[in-house]
Write a protein that holds these residues in place. Structure first.
Motif, PDB file in Angstrom:
ATOM      1  N   GLU A   1      42.167  58.512  30.694  1.00  0.00           N
ATOM      2  CA  GLU A   1      41.684  57.158  31.116  1.00  0.00           C
ATOM      3  C   GLU A   1      40.896  56.494  30.382  1.00  0.00           C
ATOM      4  N   VAL A   2      41.616  55.152  30.001  1.00  0.00           N
ATOM      5  CA  VAL A   2      40.834  54.012  28.956  1.00  0.00           C
ATOM      6  C   VAL A   2      40.150  53.201  29.863  1.00  0.00           C
ATOM      7  N   TYR A   3      40.357  52.854  30.886  1.00  0.00           N
ATOM      8  CA  TYR A   3      39.361  51.965  31.792  1.00  0.00           C
ATOM      9  C   TYR A   3      39.861  51.897  33.071  1.00  0.00           C
ATOM     10  N   GLN A   4      38.813  51.517  33.954  1.00  0.00           N
ATOM     11  CA  GLN A   4      39.096  51.256  35.429  1.00  0.00           C
ATOM     12  C   GLN A   4      38.407  49.890  35.671  1.00  0.00           C
ATOM     13  N   GLN A   5      39.011  49.426  36.687  1.00  0.00           N
ATOM     14  CA  GLN A   5      38.406  48.030  37.214  1.00  0.00           C
ATOM     15  C   GLN A   5      38.404  47.873  38.609  1.00  0.00           C
ATOM     16  N   SER A   6      37.325  47.817  39.352  1.00  0.00           N
ATOM     17  CA  SER A   6      36.939  47.419  40.720  1.00  0.00           C
ATOM     18  C   SER A   6      37.620  46.106  40.803  1.00  0.00           C
ATOM     19  N   ILE A   7      38.405  45.745  41.692  1.00  0.00           N
ATOM     20  CA  ILE A   7      38.774  44.435  42.149  1.00  0.00           C
ATOM     21  C   ILE A   7      38.670  43.805  43.297  1.00  0.00           C
ATOM     22  N   GLN A   8      38.702  42.862  43.743  1.00  0.00           N
ATOM     23  CA  GLN A   8      38.671  41.896  44.717  1.00  0.00           C
ATOM     24  C   GLN A   8      39.876  41.363  45.355  1.00  0.00           C
ATOM     25  N   LEU A   9      40.782  41.661  46.212  1.00  0.00           N
ATOM     26  CA  LEU A   9      41.952  41.065  46.579  1.00  0.00           C
ATOM     27  C   LEU A   9      41.911  39.744  46.982  1.00  0.00           C
ATOM     28  N   PRO A  10      43.070  38.929  47.072  1.00  0.00           N
ATOM     29  CA  PRO A  10      43.115  37.720  47.733  1.00  0.00           C
ATOM     30  C   PRO A  10      42.999  37.808  49.355  1.00  0.00           C
ATOM     31  N   THR A  11      42.945  36.713  50.012  1.00  0.00           N
ATOM     32  CA  THR A  11      42.597  36.934  51.231  1.00  0.00           C
ATOM     33  C   THR A  11      43.705  37.232  52.303  1.00  0.00           C
TER      34      THR A  11
END
Length: 193
Positions: free
Chosen positions: A47-57
Motif C-alpha cells: 500500500e502506497v497511500y490511503q485516503q478517507s473521503i466524503q462522497l457527494p450528497t
C-alpha cells in the motif's frame, strides 16, 4: 446491496499519462447511507497511500482525484486501486457491511503521436478524441466527464458519453445514463512508508 461499479481499471482501460490521475466509480448510495469511504493505492502489493473521503450528497458517478501532494505515479508501473464504503445494516446497531471495487492503473509516457494530436486539437472535445485514439482511457474518461459536468444540458456531449461507455470494449452501457455527481472530497490522506 447494489454494487459499486468501476469506470476505469479493467478490460485494458487502465492507461494514463497523468502522474496524479482521477478514478471514476459509480456509487449507488447517497452520503447519508455511507458510514465510511476509503480509497487506497498499491504498488507491487504494498500500500502506497490511503485516503478517507466524503462522497457527494447524491448517488451517481463520482470522481476520486489522486491528490497532487502525493508522490507521482511511476512511469511503466502498474498500480492497483481499491475503493471501499461501509453501508449500514437495516439494524443501525450492526457493523456496516463493506462494499468494495478495485481496478488497475498504469502510467505510460505520452507518445510523440499523442502530443502531436493534442497540439493540433482545436477544442476540448478534440482532445478527448486524441486520448481515445491513443487508448489513454483515464484522460479520455476524465476529460469527457469534466466537459459534461461543465455543460450538463449539452445533448451532443451526453450522446458521446453514452456511445463511449456503450462501446463493446468498454462494456458500461448500463451506467451510461447515470448522473455524474462530482468529486469526492479528501478528508484525510495517509502516506504509507
Amino acid at each position: 446491496m447494489p454494487p459499486l461499479i468501476q469506470l476505469s481499471g479493467s478490460r485494458g482501460l487502465d492507461l494514463t499519462v497523468s502522474d496524479h490521475p482521477s478514478f471514476w466509480v459509480y456509487v449507488p448510495y447517497d452520503r447519508g447511507d455511507v458510514s465510511t469511504a476509503l480509497f487506497s493505492l498499491q504498488k507491487d502489493n504494498t500500500e502506497v497511500y490511503q485516503q478517507s473521503i466524503q462522497l457527494p450528497t447524491t448517488p451517481g458517478i463520482v470522481e476520486i482525484a489522486m491528490p497532487t501532494t502525493l508522490p507521482a505515479l511511476e512511469a511503466d508501473k502498474s498500480y492497483r486501486w481499491y475503493f471501499e464504503i461501509g453501508c449500514p445494516q437495516i439494524d443501525p446497531s450492526e457493523t456496516p457491511v463493506p462494499a468494495t471495487v478495485t481496478g488497475l492503473v498504469q502510467r505510460v509516457a505520452s507518445s510523440d503521436a499523442l502530443e502531436s494530436d493534442l497540439a493540433i486539437a482545436q477544442s476540448p472535445l478534440e482532445e478527448v478524441e486524441a486520448y481515445a485514439n491513443h487508448h489513454i482511457w483515464h484522460e479520455t474518461l476524465s476529460s469527457l466527464a469534466q466537459l459534461r459536468q461543465s455543460d450538463p444540458t449539452n445533448q451532443n456531449l451526453a450522446e458521446i458519453w453514452q456511445n463511449m461507455l456503450s462501446d463493446p470494449i468498454v462494456g458500461l452501457e448500463n451506467w451510461a445514463n447515470l448522473p455524474i455527481v462530482g468529486e469526492a472530497i479528501a478528508i484525510r490522506t495517509d502516506l504509507i512508508d
